[in-house]
Design a protein around this motif. Structure first.
Motif, PDB file in Angstrom:
ATOM      1  N   ASP A   1       3.264  19.527   3.642  1.00 46.02           N
ATOM      2  CA  ASP A   1       3.112  20.237   4.919  1.00 46.02           C
ATOM      3  C   ASP A   1       2.064  19.494   5.733  1.00 46.02           C
ATOM      4  N   GLY A   2       2.416  19.075   6.930  1.00 46.42           N
ATOM      5  CA  GLY A   2       1.447  18.362   7.745  1.00 46.42           C
ATOM      6  C   GLY A   2       2.062  17.694   8.953  1.00 46.42           C
TER       7      GLY A   2
ATOM      8  N   LYS B   1      -1.794  10.320   9.145  1.00 43.76           N
ATOM      9  CA  LYS B   1      -1.131  11.389   8.398  1.00 43.76           C
ATOM     10  C   LYS B   1      -2.152  12.488   8.150  1.00 43.76           C
ATOM     11  N   ILE B   2      -1.802  13.707   8.530  1.00 44.05           N
ATOM     12  CA  ILE B   2      -2.684  14.860   8.393  1.00 44.05           C
ATOM     13  C   ILE B   2      -2.042  15.811   7.390  1.00 44.05           C
ATOM     14  N   GLY B   3      -2.776  16.204   6.356  1.00 41.69           N
ATOM     15  CA  GLY B   3      -2.236  16.988   5.250  1.00 41.69           C
ATOM     16  C   GLY B   3      -2.131  18.480   5.494  1.00 41.69           C
ATOM     17  N   GLN B   4      -2.120  18.899   6.730  1.00 39.98           N
ATOM     18  CA  GLN B   4      -1.844  20.301   7.067  1.00 39.98           C
ATOM     19  C   GLN B   4      -1.359  20.341   8.511  1.00 39.98           C
ATOM     20  N   VAL B   5      -0.648  21.400   8.849  1.00 40.76           N
ATOM     21  CA  VAL B   5      -0.165  21.559  10.219  1.00 40.76           C
ATOM     22  C   VAL B   5      -1.303  22.175  11.035  1.00 40.76           C
ATOM     23  N   ILE B   6      -1.701  21.485  12.091  1.00 37.22           N
ATOM     24  CA  ILE B   6      -2.763  21.959  12.980  1.00 37.22           C
ATOM     25  C   ILE B   6      -2.217  22.011  14.399  1.00 37.22           C
ATOM     26  N   ASP B   7      -2.905  22.754  15.261  1.00 36.59           N
ATOM     27  CA  ASP B   7      -2.517  22.784  16.668  1.00 36.59           C
ATOM     28  C   ASP B   7      -2.952  21.486  17.320  1.00 36.59           C
TER      29      ASP B   7
ATOM     30  N   CYS C   1      -8.850  18.814   4.779  1.00 30.45           N
ATOM     31  CA  CYS C   1      -7.572  18.427   4.176  1.00 30.45           C
ATOM     32  C   CYS C   1      -7.510  16.907   4.135  1.00 30.45           C
ATOM     33  N   THR C   2      -6.481  16.389   3.516  1.00 29.71           N
ATOM     34  CA  THR C   2      -6.303  14.945   3.435  1.00 29.71           C
ATOM     35  C   THR C   2      -5.886  14.399   4.797  1.00 29.71           C
ATOM     36  N   VAL C   3      -6.558  13.343   5.229  1.00 29.77           N
ATOM     37  CA  VAL C   3      -6.182  12.638   6.453  1.00 29.77           C
ATOM     38  C   VAL C   3      -6.147  11.153   6.103  1.00 29.77           C
TER      39      VAL C   3
ATOM     40  N   MET D   1       0.844  -1.168   0.000  1.00 28.39           N
ATOM     41  CA  MET D   1       0.000   0.000   0.000  1.00 28.39           C
ATOM     42  C   MET D   1       0.894   1.238   0.000  1.00 28.39           C
ATOM     43  N   ILE D   2       0.550   2.200  -0.842  1.00 31.16           N
ATOM     44  CA  ILE D   2       1.342   3.422  -0.928  1.00 31.16           C
ATOM     45  C   ILE D   2       0.459   4.598  -0.519  1.00 31.16           C
ATOM     46  N   ILE D   3       0.912   5.331   0.475  1.00 29.35           N
ATOM     47  CA  ILE D   3       0.255   6.561   0.907  1.00 29.35           C
ATOM     48  C   ILE D   3       1.202   7.687   0.528  1.00 29.35           C
ATOM     49  N   GLY D   4       0.702   8.700  -0.157  1.00 29.05           N
ATOM     50  CA  GLY D   4       1.539   9.785  -0.663  1.00 29.05           C
ATOM     51  C   GLY D   4       2.307  10.525   0.420  1.00 29.05           C
ATOM     52  N   GLN D   5       3.391  11.154  -0.018  1.00 29.01           N
ATOM     53  CA  GLN D   5       4.225  11.942   0.866  1.00 29.01           C
ATOM     54  C   GLN D   5       3.520  13.244   1.226  1.00 29.01           C
ATOM     55  N   ILE D   6       3.743  13.708   2.431  1.00 26.99           N
ATOM     56  CA  ILE D   6       3.145  14.956   2.904  1.00 26.99           C
ATOM     57  C   ILE D   6       4.117  16.096   2.647  1.00 26.99           C
TER      58      ILE D   6
END
Length: 144
Positions: A8-9, A54-60, A34-36, A1-6
């Motif tokens: 920013d996240g 994997k979260i596709g953005q930086v969150i607090d 965003c992509t999760v 299984m391949i999950i794309g590279q992030i």
């Protein structure tokens, strides 16, 4: 299984197998625009199996909440495709506003504006005690 590279996240790694959805729900990741990616039961040399988010953005993120729920998580912050910060979580010494004191005589039961606060009393047994009345907090779910 391949999950794309992030680019920013955030990558939450080394989650105890089976706890990924619990963390997903507690953090409200389903509400993000965003992509999760949620990976369950990934192979792990250290744990045998683990979950990864994997979260596709930086969150607090509240690291104390994550450390309380599953104290072994690694949080990786990615910016421009590169790792900029890595945090290895453990049980926090104090937790505030995460759990509620179950003692009906505790001042936090009558004084609603007081913030619920607990201190780590026994790290081996993962026991927290209320700083106001010294009652034991509800136990953290044990690893599966």
């Amino acid at each position: 299984m391949i999950i794309g590279q992030i680019k920013d996240g955030i990558v939450l790694d080394h989650i105890t197998a089976g706890r990924g959805m619990e963390i997903y729900n507690i953090l409200g990741l389903g509400k993000l625009d965003c992509t999760v990616a949620m990976i369950k039961n990934a192979e792990s040399e250290k744990k045998g199996k683990k979950d990864i988010i994997k979260i596709g953005q930086v969150i607090d993120l509240d690291f104390d909440v994550l450390g309380y729920i599953d104290p072994g998580i690694t949080v990786n912050i990615i910016r421009n495709g590169a790792l900029v910060k890595r945090a290895h979580l453990s049980l926090p010494e104090r937790i505030t506003g995460i759990i509620k004191c179950k003692n009906p005589r505790c001042i936090t039961s009558t004084e609603q504006e007081l913030t619920q606060e607990f201190r780590l009393a026994n790290p081996e047994k993962k026991i927290y005690r209320c700083v106001y009345c010294d009652s034991t907090a509800p136990r953290i779910r044990e690893e599966r």
